[in-house]
Design a protein around this motif. Structure first.
Motif, PDB file in Angstrom:
ATOM      1  N   THR A  93      -7.903  -1.879  16.306  1.00 13.99           N
ATOM      2  CA  THR A  93      -7.858  -0.791  15.325  1.00 13.99           C
ATOM      3  C   THR A  93      -7.380  -1.328  13.996  1.00 13.99           C
ATOM      4  OG1 THR A  93      -7.296   0.742  17.097  1.00 13.99           O
ATOM      5  CG2 THR A  93      -6.958   1.513  14.843  1.00 13.99           C
ATOM      6  N   SER A  94      -8.154  -1.061  12.980  1.00 18.00           N
ATOM      7  CA  SER A  94      -7.738  -1.391  11.625  1.00 18.00           C
ATOM      8  C   SER A  94      -7.719  -0.103  10.810  1.00 18.00           C
ATOM      9  CB  SER A  94      -8.706  -2.375  10.967  1.00 18.00           C
ATOM     10  OG  SER A  94      -8.798  -3.556  11.720  1.00 18.00           O
ATOM     11  N   ILE A  95      -6.651   0.012  10.101  1.00 17.14           N
ATOM     12  CA  ILE A  95      -6.523   1.210   9.258  1.00 17.14           C
ATOM     13  C   ILE A  95      -7.176   0.901   7.920  1.00 17.14           C
ATOM     14  CG2 ILE A  95      -4.891   3.020   8.571  1.00 17.14           C
ATOM     15  CD1 ILE A  95      -4.718   2.305  11.509  1.00 17.14           C
ATOM     16  N   TRP A  96      -7.522   1.900   7.238  1.00 12.63           N
ATOM     17  CA  TRP A  96      -8.147   1.803   5.916  1.00 12.63           C
ATOM     18  C   TRP A  96      -9.431   0.970   5.951  1.00 12.63           C
ATOM     19  CZ3 TRP A  96      -2.753   0.120   5.825  1.00 12.63           C
ATOM     20  CH2 TRP A  96      -1.869   1.196   5.625  1.00 12.63           C
ATOM     21  N   TRP A 163       6.106   4.929   9.608  1.00 13.37           N
ATOM     22  CA  TRP A 163       4.659   4.747   9.648  1.00 13.37           C
ATOM     23  C   TRP A 163       3.955   6.094   9.589  1.00 13.37           C
ATOM     24  CZ3 TRP A 163       1.245   1.408   8.422  1.00 13.37           C
ATOM     25  CH2 TRP A 163      -0.019   1.402   8.979  1.00 13.37           C
TER      26      TRP A 163
ATOM     27  N   PRO B  96      -2.125  -5.236   3.872  1.00 12.81           N
ATOM     28  CA  PRO B  96      -2.062  -5.142   5.336  1.00 12.81           C
ATOM     29  C   PRO B  96      -2.962  -4.027   5.837  1.00 12.81           C
ATOM     30  CG  PRO B  96      -0.005  -4.421   4.319  1.00 12.81           C
ATOM     31  CD  PRO B  96      -0.826  -4.998   3.237  1.00 12.81           C
ATOM     32  N   GLU B  97      -3.558  -4.259   6.976  1.00 13.03           N
ATOM     33  CA  GLU B  97      -4.542  -3.345   7.508  1.00 13.03           C
ATOM     34  C   GLU B  97      -4.048  -2.547   8.688  1.00 13.03           C
ATOM     35  OE1 GLU B  97      -8.087  -2.950   6.364  1.00 13.03           O
ATOM     36  OE2 GLU B  97      -6.806  -3.517   4.693  1.00 13.03           O
ATOM     37  N   ASP B  98      -2.862  -2.850   9.183  1.00 14.72           N
ATOM     38  CA  ASP B  98      -2.314  -1.996  10.226  1.00 14.72           C
ATOM     39  C   ASP B  98      -0.792  -2.073  10.177  1.00 14.72           C
ATOM     40  OD1 ASP B  98      -3.259  -4.325  12.852  1.00 14.72           O
ATOM     41  OD2 ASP B  98      -1.551  -4.353  11.484  1.00 14.72           O
ATOM     42  N   LYS B  99      -0.186  -1.418  11.122  1.00  9.84           N
ATOM     43  CA  LYS B  99       1.263  -1.280  11.072  1.00  9.84           C
ATOM     44  C   LYS B  99       1.956  -2.623  11.263  1.00  9.84           C
ATOM     45  CE  LYS B  99       3.967   0.435  14.378  1.00  9.84           C
ATOM     46  NZ  LYS B  99       4.678   1.360  15.287  1.00  9.84           N
ATOM     47  N   ALA B 102       1.833  -4.599   8.214  1.00  8.22           N
ATOM     48  CA  ALA B 102       2.690  -4.021   7.185  1.00  8.22           C
ATOM     49  C   ALA B 102       4.160  -4.277   7.473  1.00  8.22           C
ATOM     50  CB  ALA B 102       2.428  -2.519   7.085  1.00  8.22           C
TER      51      ALA B 102
END
Lengths: 624, 229
Positions: A93-96, A163, B96-99, B102
């Motif tokens: 999973t990648s956000i954004w 988060w 950053p692309e995830d927690k 980050a």
């Protein structure tokens, strides 16, 4: 060779397809991704809906590729989230980042693909409900108890690192109620409820929402029973109070029953009725208001004469034989005619109908239809205190015959209307109540001629209106007079239609010429068919003398006795060319008669407040 | 429109501050807010972060609404989403692309990153306002939001610079940011191209504002509350 192979292959393929169709098998229908969701913005799941499977076992695969990459991946986990789902764990999973996801359905017959779905995990966050909702009823001393509830964020959501930031909402209701009471709790994980119904069982739920996501489902219900706040002690007190009041009521009832009426009278004395000295209610019931009010010492009720103030003055009528009086004005113009003797010394209000405009207006109305004329107001003749008269055009009240109202030749003048009544007249004398009646009388006389006369009267009456329609009426008058003329013999008296206002008139009024003067000096008038060149219309003030003609009386139903009004010249007149009428008179051979008449008014006329009033007796004498 | 924006701004920020105080449910023992014109004034880091978070949250809300409105109104059935792939000018900035990523990044770096992203949006936001104004029948809602976002973005940038000054003072990095070159597309005569340019810009704005908001909240919890929000 090749061709034969190809054709054979085609044939076989067709055969195969036909066979499958006959069996009901087909390639799978198009699947569809209907939901993708992330509970904590770290993983996500997509679910799809399969299409028709075509009767064959169908295999579904989920393929995706990420934004910025070219490689297409397959779903890493078909199991975790249930059937027809794909679970993307944290690693995947990648956000954004945009995911482009497609489902492929394959079976023996063929395959089909869904439409690509564009998914960005950022915007599909929907957490689980909060957990561990606890309820507690706290009852501090000397304070009202309240409900205190506490919960925890869903386990998967990472709030501590920031988060996700969650906001909460709680709702509660008594068990039996239908509507929930919702409260927003912000980011806190506890809440106090202060308004509670004792004795009820409450149900409570809570849900949460991430800072930029969707609300979760409501948590399972938690319930709590609110105890009754009525203590035993309170109950006893209330019972005691109730018993006591019951006893007191019983005592009172018993006392009332025993003592009866006297007790009631003692407790509730009778209310005195209203009493007015001298007021006899019985009279009121009978409806004898006069007696009743006289008993009260009230007079003149209902008021009769007060209205005079409003209505200006009356025309008085004396129907004694030799008196030609104008009908007294009253508000009830019809049958109730009361003769009032002519009072030379007081302003009997003659001239209420004097205003020619007023009168003419009325008569016009009357002519139009028998109806009640309104009191025209604001008839301004500065020199004449015009009085207004209600004009009722009551046909029934026509009694007098041959009565032609006196009309002033000069519109500016308002004059009384001595209604000449020939002594030979034996027509019932009745008092007029208003000009309309007079008009009516004129109308009622002698049938058609009288009617016409009346009409012309109307015109005549109208003549001195200051503001009236011009040409049309004049033309109408002309026609009427002409018709009148044609219908009647020379015995008919002609009226002298008066000039209308020249201000807007186009055609002059009809003039009448004096047809003849009989031995009595009565003028019979003819309408002038031509414009009198000698008297051009002049909207100038009335000239001296002889311009003003008054009808002194009507004789024999159709003879109009005209007199000159020397006062006309004195009046600051209107601009009406009503003078034309008088000048026409001047030309007539009856001038000498007029001259003789001239003197009469001066001696006989009583100038009352600018109203011209002629004592008919004078005329009678002069004529006789 | 500007007046509305100004008045909104003027009334919104104190309100947001108050709300945030209530929401946090913690008594904020901090120095009073600096009055304007004060020479030396120290606002606590907590206050600075609270304010920054409020601003970033607000900006993302506006961006989201603006994008949704534009999408509903102008982009239906045009398939813009298929083309808006990898098209943001800030993708060159390695965010950053995830927690996990980050959380691994150092807070100073993260702060600088935030600054870079914010700076990268100064120019596009300015032109967005201008071009939306010139758009035919530009709806009020989109224009007003664009103006508001531009204004708040500038304030957030100032706030962030203050925070950086407090967190690691003395280090002033070169102003690095991504250059935006999408202006010609916004001014294209062809309606489809122009609308896609707007769509893309709003799409990227929505995403980047969310990133900034998320990073700031992470930083706040990490720095101010010691990872115990």
């Amino acid at each position: 060779m090749k061709e034969s192979v190809a054709s054979t292959a085609v044939f076989i393929l067709l055969l195969f397809l036909n066979t499958s169709l006959l069996n009901g098998q087909s390639p799978p229908g198009k699947p569809e991704i209907f939901k993708c969701r992330s509970p904590e913005k770290e993983t996500f799941t997509c679910w799809w809906k399969p299409g028709e499977d075509g009767g064959l076992p169908t295999n579904y695969t989920l393929m995706y590729h990420k934004e910025g990459e070219t490689i297409t991946h397959e779903c890493p986990d078909y199991i975790t989230s249930g059937p027809n789902s794909c679970y993307f764990n944290k690693k995947h999973t990648s956000i954004w980042t945009m995911y482009i996801i497609t489902i492929n359905a394959t079976n023996q017959m063929g395959s089909s693909s869904s439409d690509p779905r564009y998914v960005d995990v950022t915007y599909i966050v929907e957490p689980d409900p909060p957990v561990n909702l606890t309820l507690e009823l706290k009852q501090p001393e000397d304070k009202k108890p309240y409900l205190w509830m506490k919960w925890y964020p869903p386990t998967l959501v990472d709030v501590r690192s920031g988060w996700l930031t969650l906001q909460y909402e709680i709702r509660l209701k008594p068990e039996k109620a239908t509507e929930w009471e919702t409260h927003f709790a912000g980011q806190q994980t506890q809440f106090k409820i202060l308004s509670l119904y004792p004795g009820h069982k409450y149900l409570v739920q809570v849900r949460c929402k991430p800072d930029h996501g969707f609300w979760s489902e409501w948590s399972p219900e938690s319930s709590i029973q609110i105890p009754n706040d009525v203590t035993m002690k309170d109950t006893i007190v209330w019972i005691f109070v109730a018993v006591l009041s019951a006893v007191i009521c019983l005592i009172m009832v018993a006392a009332v029953a025993l003592k009866g009426h006297s007790m009631v009278t003692c407790i509730l004395p009778p209310v005195p009725g209203p009493k007015i000295k001298g007021f006899d209610a019985h009279l009121l019931e009978k409806g004898k208001s006069e007696e009743l009010l006289s008993a009260l010492g009230c007079q003149d009720f209902p008021p009769t004469s007060d209205c005079e103030d409003l209505l200006v003055e009356f025309l008085e009528v004396d129907d004694s034989e030799d008196q030609q009086l104008m009908p007294a004005h009253s508000k009830h113009p019809d049958q109730d005619m009361k003769p009032t003797p002519l009072d030379p010394d007081s302003d009997s209000g003659r001239g209420s109908c004097d205003s020619p405009s007023f009168l003419s207006k009325k008569c016009e109305e009357a002519r139009a239809n028998p109806s009640t004329c309104n009191i025209p107001e604001g008839i301004e003749k500065p020199e004449n205190p015009q009085t207004k008269v209600t004009c009722t055009w009551d046909a029934q009240s026509t009694r007098l015959e041959g009565k032609i109202p006196y009309f002033p030749a000069d519109g500016s003048k308002s004059s009384t209307w001595p209604l000449p009544q020939p002594p030979s007249q034996h027509s019932p004398r009745s008092s007029y109540h208003n000009i309309a009646d007079v008009c009516k009388l004129a109308v009622g006389t002698a049938g058609a001629s009288a009617a016409l006369l009346g009409k012309t009267d109307a015109h005549a009456l109208r003549s001195s209106k200051t503001t009236e329609t011009g040409g049309e009426e004049k033309a109408a008058e002309r026609r009427e007079v002409e018709s009148f003329h044609s219908k009647t013999d020379q015995g008919t008296a002609w009226l002298l239609p008066l000039e209308k206002t020249p201000l807007i008139s186009v055609k002059p009024l009809d003039y009448v010429e004096i047809h003849k003067v009989n031995k009595d000096g009565a003028l019979s008038l003819l309408p002038k068919h031509k414009e009198n060149s000698n008297q051009p219309e002049k909207p100038s003030p009335p000239e001296a003398s002889k311009e003003y003609a008054k009808v002194s009386r009507v004789m024999d139903n159709n003879i109009l006795v005209l007199v000159q009004d020397p006062r006309a010249q004195n009046l600051a007149a209107l601009e009406e060319p009503a003078k034309e009428a008088p000048p026409s008179l001047q030309e007539n051979p009856a001038e000498e008669d007029l001259a003789s008449f001239t003197s009469a008014p001066s001696s006989c006329g009583l100038q009352l407040g600018g109203l011209d009033y002629l004592d008919p007796t004078c005329f009678m004498h002069s004529f006789q | 429109m500007d007046n509305k924006g100004w008045s909104l701004k003027g009334s919104l920020l104190p309100l947001l501050l108050l709300v945030s105080e209530l929401l946090l449910g913690q008594s904020v023992a901090s120095l009073p807010i600096c009055p304007t014109g004060a020479v030396s004034c120290q606002v606590s880091l907590r206050d600075l972060f609270d304010r920054a978070v409020i601003l970033s949250h607000y900006i993302h809300n506006l961006s989201s609404e603006m994008f949704n409105e534009f999408d509903k109104r102008y982009a239906q059935g045009r398939g813009f989403i298929t083309k808006a792939i990898n098209s943001c000018h800030t993708s060159s900035l390695s965010t950053p692309e995830d927690k996990e990523q980050a959380q691994q990044i150092h807070h100073e770096d993260l702060l600088n990153l935030i600054l870079r992203v914010l700076r990268s949006w100064n120019d596009p936001l300015y032109h967005l306002v201008t071009e939306v104004r010139g758009m035919q029948e530009a709806p009020d809602s989109i224009l007003s939001r664009a103006i508001e976002i531009e204004e708040q973005n500038r304030r957030l940038l100032e706030g962030m610079e203050k925070i950086v000054g407090q967190v690691h003072p003395g280090v002033k990095e070169n102003e690095v940011y991504s250059v935006w070159s999408g202006l010609p597309s916004l001014q294209m005569a062809d309606e489809d191209t122009r609308l896609f340019a707007f769509y893309n810009l709003l799409h990227c704005l929505r995403r980047d504002s969310h990133k900034i908001d998320n990073y700031l909240k992470l930083l706040k919890c990490r720095i101010v509350y010691d990872s115990n929000c």
